[in-house]
Design an enzyme around this catalytic site. Structure first.
Site, short mmCIF file in Angstrom:
data_model
loop_
_atom_site.label_atom_id
_atom_site.label_comp_id
_atom_site.label_asym_id
_atom_site.label_seq_id
_atom_site.Cartn_x
_atom_site.Cartn_y
_atom_site.Cartn_z
N HIS A 64 3.44 -3.00 -36.06
CA HIS A 64 2.60 -3.69 -37.03
C HIS A 64 2.45 -5.20 -36.75
O HIS A 64 1.35 -5.74 -36.74
CB HIS A 64 3.17 -3.56 -38.45
CG HIS A 64 3.47 -2.15 -38.87
ND1 HIS A 64 2.67 -1.09 -38.53
CD2 HIS A 64 4.47 -1.62 -39.62
CE1 HIS A 64 3.17 0.02 -39.07
NE2 HIS A 64 4.26 -0.28 -39.72
N ASP B 209 -1.37 3.00 -36.66
CA ASP B 209 -0.61 1.84 -37.09
C ASP B 209 -1.28 1.47 -38.40
O ASP B 209 -2.36 0.87 -38.39
CB ASP B 209 -0.71 0.71 -36.07
CG ASP B 209 0.19 -0.44 -36.46
OD1 ASP B 209 0.24 -0.76 -37.66
OD2 ASP B 209 0.84 -1.02 -35.58
N HIS B 210 -0.67 1.86 -39.50
CA HIS B 210 -1.44 1.76 -40.76
C HIS B 210 -1.77 0.32 -41.12
O HIS B 210 -2.65 0.06 -41.93
CB HIS B 210 -0.76 2.53 -41.90
CG HIS B 210 0.43 1.84 -42.49
ND1 HIS B 210 1.66 1.84 -41.89
CD2 HIS B 210 0.59 1.14 -43.64
CE1 HIS B 210 2.52 1.17 -42.64
NE2 HIS B 210 1.90 0.73 -43.71
C1 BG6 Z 1 6.37 1.45 -42.19
C2 BG6 Z 1 7.84 1.19 -41.95
O1 BG6 Z 1 5.70 1.60 -40.98
O2 BG6 Z 1 5.82 0.35 -42.90
C3 BG6 Z 1 8.55 0.98 -43.26
O3 BG6 Z 1 8.40 2.30 -41.29
C4 BG6 Z 1 7.88 -0.13 -44.05
O4 BG6 Z 1 9.91 0.67 -43.05
C5 BG6 Z 1 6.40 0.15 -44.17
O5 BG6 Z 1 8.47 -0.16 -45.33
C6 BG6 Z 1 5.69 -1.02 -44.82
O6 BG6 Z 1 4.36 -0.67 -45.07
P1 BG6 Z 1 3.52 -1.34 -46.21
O7 BG6 Z 1 2.15 -0.79 -46.04
O8 BG6 Z 1 4.15 -1.00 -47.51
O9 BG6 Z 1 3.58 -2.82 -45.93
#
Ligand code: BG6
Length: 481
Positions: free
Chosen positions: A251, A188-189
């Site tokens: 997230h 979950d980045h």
């Molecule tokens: C991803 C989603 O997990 O996170 C995307 O699938 C979203 O739809 C993205 O745009 C957002 O990530 P970040 O790091 O740019 O906030």
């Protein structure tokens, strides 16, 4: 298509086979995620000394590269997306670790070739990165049964983990059967973002916050993650998913649990995990009566004309939720979540709104800024300077990434997560029982919303979602982002 790679590789040293401590295999090595995120992250890890020397990266893809041509392609991407200034000598050092192995990873028969290839090397441990669409997770796992040693390795998976609870559970079972529960690292980045990692420190290292972090002092909490982009080229995936599954189920519920959890009994992955889990089990379940107050879904005008989106799509590109956590700490304090595409801004902020000591003053507000600004904002009250007793709000605004040194020292989420996986630090990843509860929660919301025929509100691109999301807030409240 048979497995193929460049003959020469750096695992030989004067004809002697060198031991590879960590062999990272990336499935989907010619996809967007690998080019934009993984290669730049791995390159930076070489630059900053985070990638163990005796490690190697094997890129698996269908396209017709060999290691030489792949390295040349990788150079362009790394140069374009690197977080730190590009250095030719560091890239060469990184490129030496990079091998291309051409194979069709959805062909189960192709894995014997991969096994033979790996048997030629002296490999200590394996990490397999599934940087592919979830529909390939199963076939790759089956294929890896042919690859000796893979069962003792680790697997990193990208979200979405399953399409619903049933498919997530089936996938989990299959992965556990091969890698064991402890070998699975579900990315979950958001958990790798600097300021998400900072929430615990802000909460627990500051008595001025720790002691008032409850419903007696906190009126409400807002978690906003807004994006200015639409679905771009991901219409096919997104249309089958929508904002609730794409952002909230993973997230944003993860963030909510860190904001709301009790202080972990012990600062170990298990301590953190248990504290988060308690929040998920205490989330108040929606029912037919409450759903209209709890959820607003929207879709931006023009979404149905996006490539690969169904012309009559009912998929939400925006979601706003009002959640309650039924435990002693949070009795009566709503947590609001809001996320959407094409909302005219790209920002993530967590706002904690404190109760006013009396009606005539503004509340204290603590804002944790996750991105693009990383920092902390605090609003408090003072006497208006001069010959008056008026009380006015003022602010302290700390911008962490305005400081170049902090910026350079802050690893990008993928650098952190790959490093954490190499070290076996599981607290940086989502755990299965959390995922299970979150899937349950979100699926139930979604089902109630459609069973009760609640509208999918439209909104104009460039605006922060439908007005109904404003109306779900308490009296006198508004979204702070
Ligand atoms: C991803 C989603 O997990 O996170 C995307 O699938 C979203 O739809 C993205 O745009 C957002 O990530 P970040 O790091 O740019 O906030």
């Amino acid at each position: 298509m048979k497995g193929r790679t460049a003959k020469a590789h750096s695992t030989t040293n004067g004809g002697k086979q060198m031991k590879i401590d960590t062999n990272i295999t990336i499935f989907g090595g010619t996809g967007d995620l690998t080019f934009r995120k993984l290669l730049p992250a791995l390159y930076t890890m070489v630059l900053t000394g985070k990638l163990p020397n005796a490690s190697r990266i094997v890129i698996i893809g269908r396209r017709d590269y060999d290691s030489g041509s792949y390295r040349r392609a990788a150079r362009d991407w790394v140069e374009k997306f690197t977080r730190l200034p590009f250095k030719e000598d560091s890239f060469l050092q990184f490129a030496e670790k990079l091998y291309y192995y051409q194979m069709n990873f959805s062909d189960i028969n192709a894995y014997q070739g991969l096994d033979a290839y790996y048997r030629e090397q002296d490999i200590g441990s394996h990490i397999f990165y599934y940087a592919v669409a979830p529909r390939f997770f199963s076939v790759i796992t089956q294929g890896l049964k042919e690859v000796k040693g893979s069962e003792n390795g680790k697997v990193i998976l990208e979200k979405p983990f399953g399409e619903n609870l049933a498919s997530a559970a089936a996938l989990n079972k299959e992965l556990e059967a091969h890698f064991g529960a402890r070998g699975i690292y579900r990315i979950d980045h958001y958990l790798g973002k600097e300021m998400v990692r900072n929430i615990q420190a802000i909460r627990f290292a500051n008595p001025i916050f720790t002691d008032v972090w409850n419903s007696r002092y906190i009126e409400s909490v807002q978690i906003s993650a807004l994006e200015d982009m639409g679905v771009e080229t991901r219409g096919g995936y997104y249309d089958a998913s929508g904002a609730l599954k794409d952002m909230v189920q993973n997230h944003l519920l993860q963030i909510l649990s860190i904001m709301a959890m009790e202080e972990p009994g012990e600062m170990t992955p298990k301590g953190l995990h248990d504290a988060q889990l308690d929040v998920f089990t205490s989330l108040r379940q929606a029912d037919e009566e409450s759903i209209s107050d709890m959820l607003v879904l929207g879709q931006y005008d023009g979404y149905r004309q996006e490539p690969l989106v169904k012309p009559d799509s009912k998929t939400e590109t925006f979601a706003a939720l009002k959640l309650f956590i039924d435990n002693t700490r949070w009795k009566g304090t709503p947590f609001y979540i809001r996320t959407g595409k094409k909302t005219g801004m790209r920002e993530i902020e967590l706002s904690v709104i404190f109760r006013r000591p009396y009606a005539q003053v503004e509340p204290n507000v603590l804002i944790i800024k996750i991105q693009p600004t990383e920092g902390v904002y605090l609003q408090f009250n003072i006497k208006r300077p001069g010959d008056t007793d008026d009380i006015i709000p003022t602010k302290m605004d700390f911008c962490q990434n305005c400081n170049l040194v902090h910026q350079l020292n802050t690893p990008e989420a993928y650098e952190r997560l790959i490093t954490a996986c190499i070290k076996g630090e599981s607290s940086w990843f989502s755990q299965w029982d959390q995922i299970e509860l979150c899937w349950n929660y979100v699926s139930r919301l979604k089902k109630l919303y459609s069973d009760t025929d609640l509208p999918l509100y439209s909104y104009v691109p460039g605006t922060p979602g439908p007005g109904e999301a404003e109306r779900m807030l308490g009296q006198g409240e508004h979204w702070l982002l």
